[in-house]
Design an enzyme around this catalytic site. Structure first.
Site, PDB file in Angstrom:
ATOM      1  N   LEU A 201      27.243  25.051  -2.613  1.00 39.51           N
ATOM      2  CA  LEU A 201      25.845  24.955  -2.144  1.00 39.51           C
ATOM      3  C   LEU A 201      24.937  24.112  -3.150  1.00 39.51           C
ATOM      4  O   LEU A 201      24.840  24.690  -4.043  1.00 39.51           O
ATOM      5  CB  LEU A 201      25.174  26.046  -1.920  1.00 39.51           C
ATOM      6  CG  LEU A 201      23.827  25.961  -0.711  1.00 39.51           C
ATOM      7  CD1 LEU A 201      24.061  25.017   0.266  1.00 39.51           C
ATOM      8  CD2 LEU A 201      23.139  27.262  -0.503  1.00 39.51           C
ATOM      9  N   TRP A 202      24.384  23.012  -2.937  1.00 35.89           N
ATOM     10  CA  TRP A 202      23.308  22.408  -3.539  1.00 35.89           C
ATOM     11  C   TRP A 202      21.970  23.213  -3.254  1.00 35.89           C
ATOM     12  O   TRP A 202      21.429  23.029  -2.200  1.00 35.89           O
ATOM     13  CB  TRP A 202      23.264  20.833  -3.169  1.00 35.89           C
ATOM     14  CG  TRP A 202      24.140  19.672  -3.610  1.00 35.89           C
ATOM     15  CD1 TRP A 202      23.974  18.734  -4.315  1.00 35.89           C
ATOM     16  CD2 TRP A 202      25.629  19.681  -3.416  1.00 35.89           C
ATOM     17  NE1 TRP A 202      24.902  18.052  -4.713  1.00 35.89           N
ATOM     18  CE2 TRP A 202      25.954  18.616  -4.131  1.00 35.89           C
ATOM     19  CE3 TRP A 202      26.448  20.685  -2.780  1.00 35.89           C
ATOM     20  CZ2 TRP A 202      27.534  18.170  -3.890  1.00 35.89           C
ATOM     21  CZ3 TRP A 202      28.184  20.139  -2.886  1.00 35.89           C
ATOM     22  CH2 TRP A 202      28.445  19.040  -3.722  1.00 35.89           C
ATOM     23  N   ILE A 239      27.445  27.636  -6.815  1.00 36.33           N
ATOM     24  CA  ILE A 239      26.169  27.099  -6.910  1.00 36.33           C
ATOM     25  C   ILE A 239      26.011  25.789  -7.514  1.00 36.33           C
ATOM     26  O   ILE A 239      26.230  25.930  -8.544  1.00 36.33           O
ATOM     27  CB  ILE A 239      24.972  28.305  -7.398  1.00 36.33           C
ATOM     28  CG1 ILE A 239      25.229  29.478  -6.095  1.00 36.33           C
ATOM     29  CG2 ILE A 239      23.843  27.512  -7.201  1.00 36.33           C
ATOM     30  CD1 ILE A 239      24.828  29.244  -4.768  1.00 36.33           C
ATOM     31  N   LYS A 240      25.439  24.614  -6.937  1.00 32.14           N
ATOM     32  CA  LYS A 240      25.000  23.711  -7.841  1.00 32.14           C
ATOM     33  C   LYS A 240      23.450  23.539  -7.829  1.00 32.14           C
ATOM     34  O   LYS A 240      22.689  23.906  -6.850  1.00 32.14           O
ATOM     35  CB  LYS A 240      25.491  22.340  -7.039  1.00 32.14           C
ATOM     36  CG  LYS A 240      24.838  20.886  -7.869  1.00 32.14           C
ATOM     37  CD  LYS A 240      25.391  19.910  -6.938  1.00 32.14           C
ATOM     38  CE  LYS A 240      24.695  18.448  -7.827  1.00 32.14           C
ATOM     39  NZ  LYS A 240      24.596  17.104  -7.267  1.00 32.14           N
ATOM     40  N   GLN A 241      23.061  23.257  -9.124  1.00 34.82           N
ATOM     41  CA  GLN A 241      21.547  23.271  -9.357  1.00 34.82           C
ATOM     42  C   GLN A 241      21.045  22.359 -10.547  1.00 34.82           C
ATOM     43  O   GLN A 241      21.865  22.406 -11.149  1.00 34.82           O
ATOM     44  CB  GLN A 241      21.148  24.873  -9.601  1.00 34.82           C
ATOM     45  CG  GLN A 241      19.465  24.948  -9.860  1.00 34.82           C
ATOM     46  CD  GLN A 241      18.793  24.768  -8.558  1.00 34.82           C
ATOM     47  OE1 GLN A 241      18.339  23.573  -8.416  1.00 34.82           O
ATOM     48  NE2 GLN A 241      18.589  25.734  -7.898  1.00 34.82           N
TER      49      GLN A 241
END
Length: 353
Positions: A201-202, A239-241
């Site tokens: 998830l972005w 998780i992409k952040q």
């Protein structure tokens, strides 16, 4: 590949600032840090089925970082998100989607993340050679005036049918459409897990109010950290952040729940401590945090990429997902940049702070 000396040289005068810092607010002993046993430790007793575990293993065990617990992913969906001409004019070779996949393979990435069109056109040739991650929703920029709304571009089953091991999606937390996106992607992730795919998830933030006269808080550690926490809640496996650039977003904008003591207790203004708060919001590192590499600025790209990697690794993160800094360069330079970043994660002397 670059050596530890090259990494230190790229960090320049700030080498000690990044390499010698110790996190004293949330300590490394409180985290689940990346290792070759991360998958078994984190997901071994989870509700993820054996097919999901196999898909995650394919991703984590591929490429130059295979078996380390760290990830280097090439993401190229900017042709939709930022317009194709603007994204590829620096290197028009990448209008041809096969070159995107070739770059990821030659650079030794764990996987390649792109659109249904890019990966679908090359699925039979490459899906068994490098893990495919299909980005299932996008914010297209052809609507005028521009809007910030992620829209599904295809079905999860279509990603499975082309041989993808994972799906990726973006939620614009804070936007008017965020509740719909949250429900939509939660359902898509459930379907992906049922089919045996991993989920990424972005966790991006979008709201005009997040940018005040004083500062832009879209990448504030407290706000992005909460976006991460919402992401792991819908069972994202990764998780992409964006790397945090500041803090006190809730306090300065005046919304959500905050307390002065929460900032004093959890973090400082050091970049590694700010990123550590993002990691903590990913269930204390049990769900891997990969930070994005940001746009290409030319000569400073190598320094910026290595700095981001050092911050992410020392904060307890699980790697980088870097695109524009690599594909907006000549092919060989793109490979060099990606492998320089990978070397940060392979260098044992660079430890979790």
């Amino acid at each position: 590949m670059k050596t530890e000396k090259n990494i230190t040289e790229l960090l320049g005068k700030k080498a000690s600032f990044y390499l010698d810092h110790v996190c004293e607010k949330i300590t490394k002993d409180e985290l689940q840090t990346p290792s070759k046993n991360s998958l078994e430790t984190v997901f071994g007793n989870s509700n993820r089925n054996p097919q999901v575990l196999r898909s995650l293993a394919q991703l984590y065990k591929h490429g130059n970082l295979g078996g380390t617990g760290y990830l280097s992913i090439l993401p190229v969906d900017q042709g939709i998100e930022h317009s194709a001409a603007y994204s590829f004019y620096k290197n028009p070779d990448y209008f041809d989607p096969e070159n995107i996949i070739k770059l990821a393979i030659e650079a030794g990435c764990n996987g390649v993340a792109s659109t249904f069109g890019v990966l679908g056109l090359n699925a039979r040739k490459y899906a068994h050679k490098i893990p495919f991650i299909v980005k299932i929703n996008h914010n297209e920029l052809l609507t005028y005036p521009n809007k910030y709304n992620q829209t599904l571009f295809g079905k999860v089953k279509a990603a499975w049918d082309m041989g993808a091991i994972a799906v990726g999606a973006t939620i614009y937390f804070g936007s008017e459409e965020s509740n719909r996106q949250l429900k939509e992607i939660a359902e898509a992730f459930e379907e992906a897990h049922n089919l045996g795919m991993a989920t990424i998830l972005w966790c991006y933030t979008r709201n005009e109010a997040f940018k005040t006269e004083k500062e832009d808080y879209h990448a504030a550690a407290d706000i992005t950290g909460q976006a991460n926490h919402l992401g792991v809640t819908i069972q994202a496996d990764i998780i992409k952040q964006k790397l945090p650039t500041n803090n006190f977003g809730f306090k300065e904008i005046g919304f959500g729940k905050y307390d002065d003591e929460m900032y004093k207790t959890l973090t400082t203004d050091h970049p590694i401590d700010l990123c550590r708060l993002q990691v903590a919001n990913c269930y204390m590192g049990k769900i891997g945090l990969i930070n994005s590499g940001g746009g290409s600025k030319g000569e400073s790209d190598f320094t910026e990429a290595v700095t981001t990697a050092v911050i992410n690794k020392r904060a307890g993160g699980s790697g980088l997902i870097m695109g524009r800094k690599a594909f907006q360069k000549p092919f060989s330079k793109g490979i060099e940049l990606l492998q320089t970043v990978q070397q940060v994660y392979l260098e044992n002397s660079i430890t979790v702070a």
